[in-house]
Motif scaffolding. Structure first.
Motif, mmCIF file in Angstrom:
data_model
loop_
_atom_site.group_PDB
_atom_site.id
_atom_site.type_symbol
_atom_site.label_atom_id
_atom_site.label_comp_id
_atom_site.label_asym_id
_atom_site.label_seq_id
_atom_site.Cartn_x
_atom_site.Cartn_y
_atom_site.Cartn_z
ATOM 1 N N ASN A 251 33.654 -9.191 37.613
ATOM 2 C CA ASN A 251 33.584 -10.413 38.413
ATOM 3 C C ASN A 251 34.713 -10.446 39.444
ATOM 4 O O ASN A 251 34.507 -10.840 40.597
ATOM 5 N N HIS B 282 26.376 -13.009 41.035
ATOM 6 C CA HIS B 282 25.858 -14.015 40.090
ATOM 7 C C HIS B 282 25.258 -13.388 38.832
ATOM 8 O O HIS B 282 24.894 -14.103 37.895
ATOM 9 N N GLN C 127 27.860 -13.273 34.971
ATOM 10 C CA GLN C 127 28.007 -14.281 33.916
ATOM 11 C C GLN C 127 26.916 -14.154 32.855
ATOM 12 O O GLN C 127 27.226 -14.243 31.655
#
Length: 213
Positions: A45, A83, A86
């Motif tokens: 991330n 995205h 997660q």
């Protein structure tokens, strides 16, 4: 030597050994703890967010159209996958609050830091070659992880989307890179630092995995 031959040469010479990455082997065979997968997703991330900016900087620096398009495509890919991390972390058991509060390890972040260094200091064609040298290894790692996550951890398509993305060949990206390198060769360019960049980038890639281990 033309662009395709140059790319084949640097990939062959800088490709890591089959036993250099223990973590991917453990995930592929279902032996890695889920905490390792959580950390992988949380570290990525930070990496993806950094690389997105790095590739945009390289695109703005490149004057040759295919080189500019190559880096722009890379930046767009980072935007697409951000995205997807997660869901991967949550599938491995990491809570959303922990994912967003995660503090990265220096050993995992050396790779994006060096890519950012290349954006500031590197000649774009040398950087393209270095990145291409790393693509084959990274894509292979992701393909093996995708297989292991499905077979041994029961992850679905949403959780595997990140690794699936990078495991999928990107011929348009490859074509742009080859065209950019060939244009540079035709203009008299010769690789000066590409092997150094590629060697260090590959070393930082392996440092990322060894830190996870």
């Amino acid at each position: 030597m033309n662009a395709k031959e140059l790319v084949t040469r640097i990939r062959t010479e800088l490709h890591p050994g089959d036993h250099d990455n223990l973590v991917v082997k453990l995930i592929e065979t279902g032996q890695a703890p889920r905490a390792v997968i959580q950390t992988f997703a949380a570290e990525e991330n930070h990496i993806v967010s950094s690389d997105w900016r790095t590739f945009l900087a390289l695109a703005s620096k490149a004057s040759e159209p295919n080189a500019r398009a190559f880096f722009t495509l890379l930046a767009g890919g980072e935007e697409l996958v951000l995205h997807m991390l997660q869901p991967l972390a949550e599938a491995a058991g990491m809570q959303a609050k922990d994912f967003h509060a995660y503090e990265p390890f220096p050993g995992c972040q050396a790779y994006p830091a060096y890519q950012a260094w290349m954006a500031l200091n590197g000649e774009p064609t040398d950087v393209i070659l270095a990145i291409l040298a790393n693509f084959t290894a990274w894509g292979g790692y992701c393909a093996r992880m995708a297989k292991g996550l499905r077979e041994h951890y029961g992850f679905g398509d949403e959780a595997c989307a990140f690794v699936d993305f990078f495991a999928t060949p990107a011929p348009q990206l490859e074509d742009r890179a080859i065209a950019a390198i060939q244009a540079a060769l035709d203009a008299g360019w010769q690789p000066k630092h590409a092997w150094r960049y590629g060697r260090l980038l590959q070393a930082y890639e392996l440092q990322f995995w060894s830190t996870l281990a």
